[in-house]
Design a protein around this motif. Sequence first.
Motif, PDB file in Angstrom:
ATOM      1  N   UNK A  63       0.816  -1.225   0.000  1.00 46.59           N
ATOM      2  CA  UNK A  63       0.000   0.000   0.000  1.00 46.59           C
ATOM      3  C   UNK A  63       0.847   1.271   0.000  1.00 46.59           C
ATOM      4  N   UNK A  64       2.145   1.128   0.147  1.00 51.46           N
ATOM      5  CA  UNK A  64       3.019   2.300   0.215  1.00 51.46           C
ATOM      6  C   UNK A  64       2.867   3.151  -1.039  1.00 51.46           C
ATOM      7  N   UNK A  65       2.701   4.449  -0.818  1.00 48.25           N
ATOM      8  CA  UNK A  65       2.506   5.361  -1.938  1.00 48.25           C
ATOM      9  C   UNK A  65       1.056   5.548  -2.330  1.00 48.25           C
ATOM     10  N   UNK A  66       0.182   4.670  -1.843  1.00 48.97           N
ATOM     11  CA  UNK A  66      -1.252   4.773  -2.159  1.00 48.97           C
ATOM     12  C   UNK A  66      -2.072   5.137  -0.924  1.00 48.97           C
ATOM     13  N   UNK A  67      -1.670   4.618   0.233  1.00 47.81           N
ATOM     14  CA  UNK A  67      -2.404   4.852   1.482  1.00 47.81           C
ATOM     15  C   UNK A  67      -1.611   5.801   2.363  1.00 47.81           C
ATOM     16  N   UNK A  68      -2.343   6.621   3.102  1.00 48.37           N
ATOM     17  CA  UNK A  68      -1.729   7.529   4.058  1.00 48.37           C
ATOM     18  C   UNK A  68      -2.508   7.508   5.360  1.00 48.37           C
ATOM     19  N   UNK A  69      -1.801   7.299   6.451  1.00 50.63           N
ATOM     20  CA  UNK A  69      -2.436   7.326   7.759  1.00 50.63           C
ATOM     21  C   UNK A  69      -2.101   8.657   8.426  1.00 50.63           C
ATOM     22  N   UNK A  70      -3.082   9.216   9.108  1.00 52.97           N
ATOM     23  CA  UNK A  70      -2.857  10.490   9.792  1.00 52.97           C
ATOM     24  C   UNK A  70      -3.723  10.538  11.037  1.00 52.97           C
ATOM     25  N   UNK A  71      -3.380  11.427  11.940  1.00 55.70           N
ATOM     26  CA  UNK A  71      -4.199  11.551  13.139  1.00 55.70           C
ATOM     27  C   UNK A  71      -4.490  13.005  13.434  1.00 55.70           C
ATOM     28  N   UNK A  72      -5.716  13.241  13.868  1.00 54.53           N
ATOM     29  CA  UNK A  72      -6.161  14.578  14.237  1.00 54.53           C
ATOM     30  C   UNK A  72      -6.457  14.529  15.731  1.00 54.53           C
ATOM     31  N   UNK A  73      -5.535  15.054  16.519  1.00 51.20           N
ATOM     32  CA  UNK A  73      -5.667  14.953  17.967  1.00 51.20           C
ATOM     33  C   UNK A  73      -6.855  15.765  18.467  1.00 51.20           C
ATOM     34  N   UNK A  74      -7.136  16.867  17.827  1.00 50.54           N
ATOM     35  CA  UNK A  74      -8.260  17.703  18.257  1.00 50.54           C
ATOM     36  C   UNK A  74      -9.590  16.968  18.095  1.00 50.54           C
ATOM     37  N   UNK A  75      -9.668  16.128  17.063  1.00 51.57           N
ATOM     38  CA  UNK A  75     -10.895  15.379  16.814  1.00 51.57           C
ATOM     39  C   UNK A  75     -10.835  13.964  17.375  1.00 51.57           C
ATOM     40  N   UNK A  76      -9.682  13.623  17.975  1.00 48.26           N
ATOM     41  CA  UNK A  76      -9.547  12.285  18.557  1.00 48.26           C
ATOM     42  C   UNK A  76      -9.832  11.200  17.530  1.00 48.26           C
ATOM     43  N   UNK A  77      -9.287  11.416  16.338  1.00 47.72           N
ATOM     44  CA  UNK A  77      -9.588  10.543  15.213  1.00 47.72           C
ATOM     45  C   UNK A  77      -8.322  10.258  14.413  1.00 47.72           C
ATOM     46  N   UNK A  78      -8.235   9.044  13.927  1.00 50.61           N
ATOM     47  CA  UNK A  78      -7.175   8.647  13.006  1.00 50.61           C
ATOM     48  C   UNK A  78      -7.823   8.314  11.668  1.00 50.61           C
ATOM     49  N   UNK A  79      -7.179   8.728  10.604  1.00 49.22           N
ATOM     50  CA  UNK A  79      -7.709   8.523   9.261  1.00 49.22           C
ATOM     51  C   UNK A  79      -6.794   7.621   8.445  1.00 49.22           C
TER      52      UNK A  79
END
Length: 124
Positions: A63-79
């Motif tokens: 999945x490298x180059x196609x998927x990206x994981x990120x986190x929004x601490x203010x929203x307490x959510x990981x995408x």
Amino acid sequence: VQLVDSGGGLVQAVGSLRLSCAAAGRTFSSYAIGWFRQASGKEREFVAAISLSGSITYYPDSVKGRFTISRDKAKNTVYLHMNSLKPEDTAVYCCAATSYIGTYYYMAAKYSYWGRGTQVTVSS
């Protein structure tokens, strides 16, 4: 911590989806988060992981180059942002939390808390 994963659906090949993993009842800040998937008849597979701070991410070659994981601490959510989707990406995707990601970020057994999963179907 209770995890609620969402955002799956049906998409055509080369399309995109964004999955979300939200924490219910407790903050995410103490946990590293991983995404795993399991296709019908196959073993569970590591997809992505992000450190507590969000500064380090991990991906398998598939999945490298196609998927990206990120986190929004203010929203307490990981995408999990998924681009250029392929039919072989079809699976149930689950997020998981661990208090220590370490070297074994790709091992499902290292994660203590799991969401119920969200179905992603990619049509050709």
